[in-house]
Design an enzyme around this catalytic site. Structure first.
Site, mmCIF file in Angstrom:
data_model
loop_
_atom_site.group_PDB
_atom_site.id
_atom_site.type_symbol
_atom_site.label_atom_id
_atom_site.label_comp_id
_atom_site.label_asym_id
_atom_site.label_seq_id
_atom_site.Cartn_x
_atom_site.Cartn_y
_atom_site.Cartn_z
ATOM 1 C CG MET A 224 -1.898 -1.198 1.186
ATOM 2 S SD MET A 224 -3.453 -0.878 2.013
ATOM 3 C CE MET A 224 -2.911 -0.532 3.667
ATOM 4 N N GLY A 225 2.134 1.106 -0.433
ATOM 5 C CA GLY A 225 3.027 2.260 -0.470
ATOM 6 C C GLY A 225 3.537 2.601 0.911
ATOM 7 C CD GLN B 49 -1.832 -8.887 4.324
ATOM 8 O OE1 GLN B 49 -2.714 -8.037 4.400
ATOM 9 N NE2 GLN B 49 -0.587 -8.593 4.003
ATOM 10 C CB SER C 207 3.176 2.113 6.383
ATOM 11 O OG SER C 207 3.766 1.281 5.416
ATOM 12 C CG HIS D 111 6.863 -2.134 2.018
ATOM 13 N ND1 HIS D 111 6.739 -1.014 2.807
ATOM 14 C CD2 HIS D 111 5.672 -2.764 2.059
ATOM 15 C CE1 HIS D 111 5.518 -0.963 3.301
ATOM 16 N NE2 HIS D 111 4.843 -2.010 2.868
#
Ligand code: PAF
Length: 301
Positions: free
Chosen positions: A30-31, A153, A186, A37
């Site tokens: 999701m950036g 997840q 994030s 990441h």
């Protein structure tokens, strides 16, 4: 690095990779990219000839009142981070392409999605499962990379790939941590100077679980009590759950075994944080622990 913003262009890119007989790995994000990441991007380039990273803040996985509107977005900065990592394509569609008017089909992930994060954030995993299936259909990768940080997840996506016969292999990569142990996320950007040191306590509670399990303690209730005691040392941190579960059904265990997973979720003031640790034998590496749950790491295709 190719920057792709349309679904058609992404499909063309993927078809061209396959036509050349090359393999493709996808890292869905999701950036607001960080070292976690970037380690997934590194894994993608290790596993396949071509690596793509998707950047899409998925509205469907935010529950009402959550931080969708203020979720950190900085595409330029994300792209700058990916270039030196030899990523070949960044796929950054807008919400109207992924969820066009009239969109009304969702992927329902079942019982695994009702507990832990699913209980705290109803509908969250339905949104995750839906966008993951859409991204896999658009990008058609050979390998998809997920982080252990979002343990539930990863378990749900593994189940989804199996249940829906999706033609993709999954690579799960270890949690990447700050020097003081805080798992990279994030949402750490939301922590202010006062909450930031307190947030370390999540990792400390997992380390306590590791210490006890490696010393031979098998009583999950006792280990969880100790985890809670550690979390309780920080008055600014409110525990949502601290538990040890079986990695397959995510149900709490009574006896801790190799491959049982300690999970914590807590709020440092307004910021909700999660973390986890796979319990294994003393001296096991992060990769050894992941193998206990997700099986042998993929070899390059
Ligand atoms: O883990 C995330 O960042 C998101 O849940 C994912 C997998 C990119 C789906 O939006």
């Amino acid at each position: 690095m190719q920057i792709i913003t349309s679904i058609d262009e992404m499909r063309r890119f993927s078809r061209a990779v396959r036509a050349q007989g090359r393999t493709l790995a996808l890292v869905p994000t999701m950036g607001a990219l960080h070292e976690g990441h970037l380690s997934l991007a590194g894994r993608a380039t290790d596993e396949c000839d071509v690596a793509a990273v998707s950047i899409f803040v998925n509205p469907a996985q935010f529950t009402p009142g959550e931080d969708y509107a203020r979720y950190p977005r900085n595409l330029e900065c994300d792209l700058d981070l990916l270039v030196p990592r030899q990523v070949d394509a960044a796929f950054a569609p807008d919400a109207a392409q992924i969820y066009p008017p009239g969109f009304d089909t969702f992927v329902e992930p079942g019982r695994l999605a009702e507990k832990l994060e699913g209980a705290a954030r109803p509908g969250h995993f339905r949104g995750v499962a839906t966008v993951v299936v859409k991204l896999l259909n658009i990008v058609q990768p050979d390998v998809v990379c997920f982080g252990q940080k979002d343990f539930q997840q990863a378990v749900i996506v593994r189940h989804l790939i199996r249940d829906l016969n999706l033609d993709v292999r999954m690579a799960v990569c270890p949690v990447v941590r700050e020097p003081d142990g805080l798992a990279r996320s994030s949402r750490n950007a939301y922590l202010d100077a006062e909450d930031r040191p307190a947030a370390r306590v999540l990792h400390q509670s997992l380390e306590r679980a590791r210490e006890l399990a490696e010393a031979g303690e098998i009583d999950a209730r006792l280990i969880v009590q100790e985890m809670r005691k550690t979390l309780g040392r920080e008055p600014g941190v409110a525990t949502d759950y601290a538990t040890i579960v079986d990695a397959t059904d995510l149900e709490p265990v009574e006896r801790v075994e190799r491959g049982s997973v300690a999970l914590v979720a807590a709020r440092a003031e307004a910021v909700r944080l999660i973390d986890n640790l796979i319990l294994g034998p003393a001296g096991a590496t992060d990769e050894d622990r992941l193998e206990l749950v997700f099986g042998p790491a993929l070899k390059r295709l």
